[in-house]
Motif scaffolding. Structure first.
Motif, PDB file in Angstrom:
ATOM      1  N   SER A 172      13.605  74.820  11.731  1.00 33.04           N
ATOM      2  CA  SER A 172      13.990  73.261  11.362  1.00 33.04           C
ATOM      3  C   SER A 172      14.557  72.485  12.503  1.00 33.04           C
ATOM      4  N   GLY A 173      14.064  71.386  12.964  1.00 31.04           N
ATOM      5  CA  GLY A 173      14.744  70.577  14.033  1.00 31.04           C
ATOM      6  C   GLY A 173      16.190  70.679  13.980  1.00 31.04           C
ATOM      7  N   GLY A 174      16.838  70.924  15.149  1.00 25.78           N
ATOM      8  CA  GLY A 174      18.288  71.118  15.307  1.00 25.78           C
ATOM      9  C   GLY A 174      18.666  72.328  15.381  1.00 25.78           C
ATOM     10  N   TYR A 175      18.065  73.426  14.895  1.00 26.25           N
ATOM     11  CA  TYR A 175      18.613  74.649  14.602  1.00 26.25           C
ATOM     12  C   TYR A 175      18.683  75.234  16.180  1.00 26.25           C
ATOM     13  N   PRO A 176      19.641  75.939  16.604  1.00 23.70           N
ATOM     14  CA  PRO A 176      20.627  76.481  15.927  1.00 23.70           C
ATOM     15  C   PRO A 176      21.676  76.026  15.391  1.00 23.70           C
TER      16      PRO A 176
ATOM     17  N   GLY B 107      17.736  77.147   8.423  1.00 21.12           N
ATOM     18  CA  GLY B 107      17.204  76.932  10.203  1.00 21.12           C
ATOM     19  C   GLY B 107      16.053  77.525  10.271  1.00 21.12           C
ATOM     20  N   ARG B 108      16.083  79.119  10.001  1.00 24.19           N
ATOM     21  CA  ARG B 108      14.754  79.659  10.505  1.00 24.19           C
ATOM     22  C   ARG B 108      13.996  79.554   9.053  1.00 24.19           C
TER      23      ARG B 108
ATOM     24  N   GLY C  26      10.204  67.721  11.553  1.00 28.39           N
ATOM     25  CA  GLY C  26      11.182  68.514  12.357  1.00 28.39           C
ATOM     26  C   GLY C  26      10.988  69.671  12.718  1.00 28.39           C
ATOM     27  N   SER C  27       9.785  70.332  12.313  1.00 28.58           N
ATOM     28  CA  SER C  27       9.398  71.905  12.469  1.00 28.58           C
ATOM     29  C   SER C  27       9.180  72.014  13.912  1.00 28.58           C
ATOM     30  N   PHE C  28       9.555  73.113  14.347  1.00 28.82           N
ATOM     31  CA  PHE C  28       9.188  73.533  15.840  1.00 28.82           C
ATOM     32  C   PHE C  28       9.247  75.224  15.904  1.00 28.82           C
TER      33      PHE C  28
END
Ligand code: AMP
Ligand code: GLY
Length: 427
Positions: free
Chosen positions: A341-345, A385-386, A415-417
């Protein structure tokens, strides 16, 4: 005989465990606590809610569900004595006792153990006060960079590789004064910094023997080229060519056998999976850490390599007798890419609808392993997050990598990466 099996945990590692057990004819029915949306969709599998950190709640569930055998994914219930609770109640469980789990839950315990049994690892000092720790990082006792580790479980965040004394003192204060890791940082371990590639090596042990799995490499940093902050793991591949057959024999002889024999000699017979985090230094393999569980994301690439015999081996190990037990393992390359998810960690949004899961699973050799997902109004949405590990098998690393990324590119949510360089080193 078939057995009702319970898997404890709800991440991608547990999905990989459930998927591997679900295709094993020895498992008749699977219960997963708490599971996730992908686990719930595995054939013959049900997800049940319970507090994974509470051994008594897990035992009560095993009793009410009449499960024959339990496999524990994460370290926390093991450190809290879930194996002891099940053992006392006469229920079979795969995983070490709380005393044996100190190999992971206390770095000071692990270092003293390795020293006592002559297992090669970094030179170290255990410090119980800030003053002691600051003295240990002063001068040239360990040189720089130096490694500062919180003693206890710190969700993978308790280790700092400090470039100089100022950074080392800051890390000591973070753990011991600011108490960023709570009680886990009331002791710290200071270590010499080792250099070399890292390999994750797993063995399944019955307390006397150890069956090795193909060794893996994982990617801890968030961004391509190993840049950015550390994460729980952004991808993995196996088998790594770094652990040659000769080197594997050496690791078994110098590290695994003394560890298994040492634990038994110390009265803490080790039954479970032993995760040996290795650094391949110019002076030979050195233990960076022991963990008492499968790695995540390594499990997602290693477990599908066991083509048959997993359930039987885990149960035999839990019973303390792996004699005559073997499994069939493929040597085909496996590559796993984490979609996050975008922003993780750091902070990230949840509840995003995930599109393209079926199309991704249609890529030949690909399996979609769920971590932070849940089902909502008939759709699969993000809840962590993951979010997923996309795992591909190939006839070569190149093919496995291409398949993995073809599938990754079919999946989308807001937001996926993913890292784009998983496996590139062996391509
Ligand atoms: P650990 O939680 O002990 O696995 O440490 C996390 C990471 O810190 C490891 O995967 C290594 O990359 C690094 N690390 C830990 N100990 C050392 C060491 N003695 N020398 C160099 N790097 C280390
Ligand atoms: N992949 C590192 C770990 O599971 O600790």
């Amino acid at each position: 005989m078939t057995m009702r099996t319970m898997v404890v945990g709800g991440g991608a590692r547990e999905h990989a465990l459930v998927a591997a057990l679900a295709r094993d004819p020895e498992c008749s029915e699977l219960v997963c606590v708490p599971g996730n949306a992908g686990i719930a969709a595995e054939p013959g599998t049900r997800c049940v809610a319970a507090d994974v950190g509470d051994p008594r709640a897990l035992l009560a569930l095993a009793e009410s569900e009449a499960v024959d055998f339990t496999v524990v994914g994460p370290e926390l219930p093991l450190a809290r004595g879930v194996a002891d609770a099940f053992g006392a109640a006469g229920r079979e469980l795969f995983g070490p006792t709380g005393a044996a789990a100190r190999l992971e839950s206390s770095k000071a315990f692990a270092k003293a153990f390795m020293q006592r049994h002559g297992i090669p690892t970094a030179r170290h000092a255990v410090c119980t006060s800030e003053r002691e720790a600051c003295e240990a990082v002063a001068g040239d006792r360990f040189g720089f960079p130096v490694v500062v580790k919180a003693d206890g479980l710190a969700a993978g965040k308790g280790v700092t590789v400090a470039a100089d004394r100022t950074a080392a003192v800051a890390a000591v204060r973070e753990a011991m004064v600011a108490r960023r890791f709570g009680d886990a940082g009331s002791r710290v371990v200071i270590e010499e910094c080792l250099v070399g590639p890292e390999v994750s090596f797993f063995v399944v042990s019955d307390g006397r023997r150890a069956l090795p799995l193909p060794a893996a490499q994982d990617y801890k940093r968030v961004a391509d080229g190993d840049r950015g902050p550390n994460t729980g793991g952004m991808g993995a591949f196996a088998p790594t060519p770094l652990l040659t057959p000769d080197l594997e024999r050496r690791v078994m002889r110098e590290i695994v056998t003394p560890a298994i024999e040492g634990m038994r000699a110390d009265g803490h017979e080790y039954r479970g999976v032993l995760y040996v985090g290795l650094m391949l230094t110019s002076a030979g393999p050195r233990v960076i850490e022991f963990n008492v569980r499968f790695g995540d994301p390594e499990a997602q690439v290693v477990l599908p390599m066991i083509e048959s015999g997993l359930a039987g081996a885990l149960r035999a190990a839990a019973r303390g007798n792996l004699d005559g037990v073997s499994w069939r393992v493929t040597g085909d390359p496996h590559v796993g890419v984490v979609v996050a998810s975008g922003g993780y960690p750091g902070a990230y949004a949840a509840g995003r609808v995930i599109a393209g899961l079926d199309a991704a699973a249609d890529v030949p050799g690909v399996r979609i392993v769920h971590a932070g997902t849940r089902r909502q109004d008939g759709e699969i949405v993000t809840s962590g997050g993951r979010v997923l590990t996309v795992v591909a098998r190939g006839g070569s690393f190149g093919q496995a990598i291409d398949r993995a990324y073809e599938a990754v590119d079919r999946i989308s949510f807001d937001g996926s990466f993913a890292r784009r360089d998983i496996g590139r080193a062996v391509r």
